[in-house]
Motif scaffolding. Structure first.
Motif, mmCIF file in Angstrom:
data_model
loop_
_atom_site.group_PDB
_atom_site.id
_atom_site.type_symbol
_atom_site.label_atom_id
_atom_site.label_comp_id
_atom_site.label_asym_id
_atom_site.label_seq_id
_atom_site.Cartn_x
_atom_site.Cartn_y
_atom_site.Cartn_z
ATOM 1 N N SER A 171 0.844 -1.201 0.000
ATOM 2 C CA SER A 171 0.000 0.000 0.000
ATOM 3 C C SER A 171 0.874 1.243 0.000
ATOM 4 O O SER A 171 2.063 1.197 0.342
ATOM 5 N N LEU A 172 0.265 2.362 -0.379
ATOM 6 C CA LEU A 172 1.008 3.624 -0.371
ATOM 7 C C LEU A 172 1.390 4.031 1.050
ATOM 8 O O LEU A 172 2.462 4.584 1.260
ATOM 9 N N LYS A 173 0.531 3.744 2.027
ATOM 10 C CA LYS A 173 0.885 4.057 3.419
ATOM 11 C C LYS A 173 2.087 3.229 3.864
ATOM 12 O O LYS A 173 2.988 3.749 4.522
ATOM 13 N N ASP A 174 2.104 1.951 3.509
ATOM 14 C CA ASP A 174 3.260 1.109 3.828
ATOM 15 C C ASP A 174 4.529 1.657 3.169
ATOM 16 O O ASP A 174 5.600 1.697 3.781
ATOM 17 N N LEU A 175 4.395 2.088 1.921
ATOM 18 C CA LEU A 175 5.526 2.650 1.196
ATOM 19 C C LEU A 175 6.007 3.927 1.883
ATOM 20 O O LEU A 175 7.216 4.132 2.042
ATOM 21 N N GLY A 176 5.087 4.767 2.301
ATOM 22 C CA GLY A 176 5.453 5.994 3.018
ATOM 23 C C GLY A 176 6.219 5.693 4.295
ATOM 24 O O GLY A 176 7.245 6.328 4.588
ATOM 25 N N ARG A 177 5.746 4.712 5.066
ATOM 26 C CA ARG A 177 6.441 4.334 6.300
ATOM 27 C C ARG A 177 7.848 3.814 5.992
ATOM 28 O O ARG A 177 8.811 4.150 6.684
ATOM 29 N N ARG A 178 7.979 3.031 4.943
ATOM 30 C CA ARG A 178 9.287 2.480 4.566
ATOM 31 C C ARG A 178 10.252 3.597 4.159
ATOM 32 O O ARG A 178 11.428 3.584 4.527
ATOM 33 N N ILE A 179 9.764 4.572 3.403
ATOM 34 C CA ILE A 179 10.610 5.701 2.988
ATOM 35 C C ILE A 179 11.073 6.478 4.217
ATOM 36 O O ILE A 179 12.247 6.863 4.312
ATOM 37 N N ILE A 180 10.179 6.711 5.164
ATOM 38 C CA ILE A 180 10.558 7.409 6.398
ATOM 39 C C ILE A 180 11.633 6.613 7.136
ATOM 40 O O ILE A 180 12.626 7.190 7.612
ATOM 41 N N ASP A 181 11.476 5.306 7.228
ATOM 42 C CA ASP A 181 12.490 4.461 7.875
ATOM 43 C C ASP A 181 13.842 4.583 7.173
ATOM 44 O O ASP A 181 14.873 4.705 7.823
ATOM 45 N N TYR A 182 13.833 4.534 5.837
ATOM 46 C CA TYR A 182 15.095 4.652 5.076
ATOM 47 C C TYR A 182 15.752 6.008 5.309
ATOM 48 O O TYR A 182 16.963 6.093 5.500
ATOM 49 N N ARG A 183 14.958 7.064 5.265
ATOM 50 C CA ARG A 183 15.522 8.396 5.465
ATOM 51 C C ARG A 183 16.095 8.547 6.867
ATOM 52 O O ARG A 183 17.153 9.145 7.048
ATOM 53 N N GLU A 184 15.415 7.998 7.852
ATOM 54 C CA GLU A 184 15.903 8.054 9.226
ATOM 55 C C GLU A 184 17.215 7.286 9.367
ATOM 56 O O GLU A 184 18.164 7.758 10.000
ATOM 57 N N ALA A 185 17.291 6.109 8.769
ATOM 58 C CA ALA A 185 18.510 5.302 8.830
ATOM 59 C C ALA A 185 19.676 6.019 8.129
ATOM 60 O O ALA A 185 20.814 5.978 8.606
ATOM 61 N N ALA A 186 19.389 6.694 7.029
ATOM 62 C CA ALA A 186 20.435 7.425 6.296
ATOM 63 C C ALA A 186 20.982 8.584 7.142
ATOM 64 O O ALA A 186 22.181 8.857 7.124
ATOM 65 N N ARG A 187 20.101 9.267 7.867
ATOM 66 C CA ARG A 187 20.546 10.377 8.738
ATOM 67 C C ARG A 187 21.414 9.873 9.875
ATOM 68 O O ARG A 187 22.339 10.538 10.310
ATOM 69 N N GLN A 188 21.094 8.694 10.392
ATOM 70 C CA GLN A 188 21.825 8.143 11.525
ATOM 71 C C GLN A 188 23.128 7.474 11.092
ATOM 72 O O GLN A 188 24.034 7.343 11.901
ATOM 73 N N GLY A 189 23.160 7.006 9.853
ATOM 74 C CA GLY A 189 24.275 6.216 9.349
ATOM 75 C C GLY A 189 25.475 7.002 9.081
ATOM 76 O O GLY A 189 26.588 6.809 9.239
#
Length: 88
Positions: free
Chosen positions: A70-88
């Motif tokens: 779903s688009l909501k699932d995709l949105g959550r996944r993108i937020i997770d990726y962006r958060e991981a990139a900031r922390q990495g």
């Protein structure tokens, strides 16, 4: 379909019905071999370019190797990726 909003990790995910003016984008997407999504995805008011693959999964530009149901699932996944990139 009505607009849907969800807050995830302090970020706002919005799924809106695709606007009538998006027909041009849909035609370009179909020529590229993908099907335009019937709704639009926004994260914190930022539009996210999405398509549905041949299996009916949602894919976003830059995240093509992680399709979601779903688009909501995709949105959550993108937020997770962006958060991981900031922390990495």
């Amino acid at each position: 379909m009505a607009e849907e909003r969800q807050t995830y990790k302090g970020r706002e995910i919005i799924v809106r019905p695709r606007a009538a003016g998006a027909a041009r984008e849909s035609a370009m997407t179909e020529r590229a071999g993908a099907e335009a999504a019937e709704a639009e995805l926004y994260i914190d008011q930022e539009p996210i370019s999405t398509v549905r693959d041949s299996a009916g999964m949602y894919v976003a530009a830059g995240y093509a190797y992680d399709p979601q149901n779903s688009l909501k699932d995709l949105g959550r996944r993108i937020i997770d990726y962006r958060e991981a990139a900031r922390q990495g």
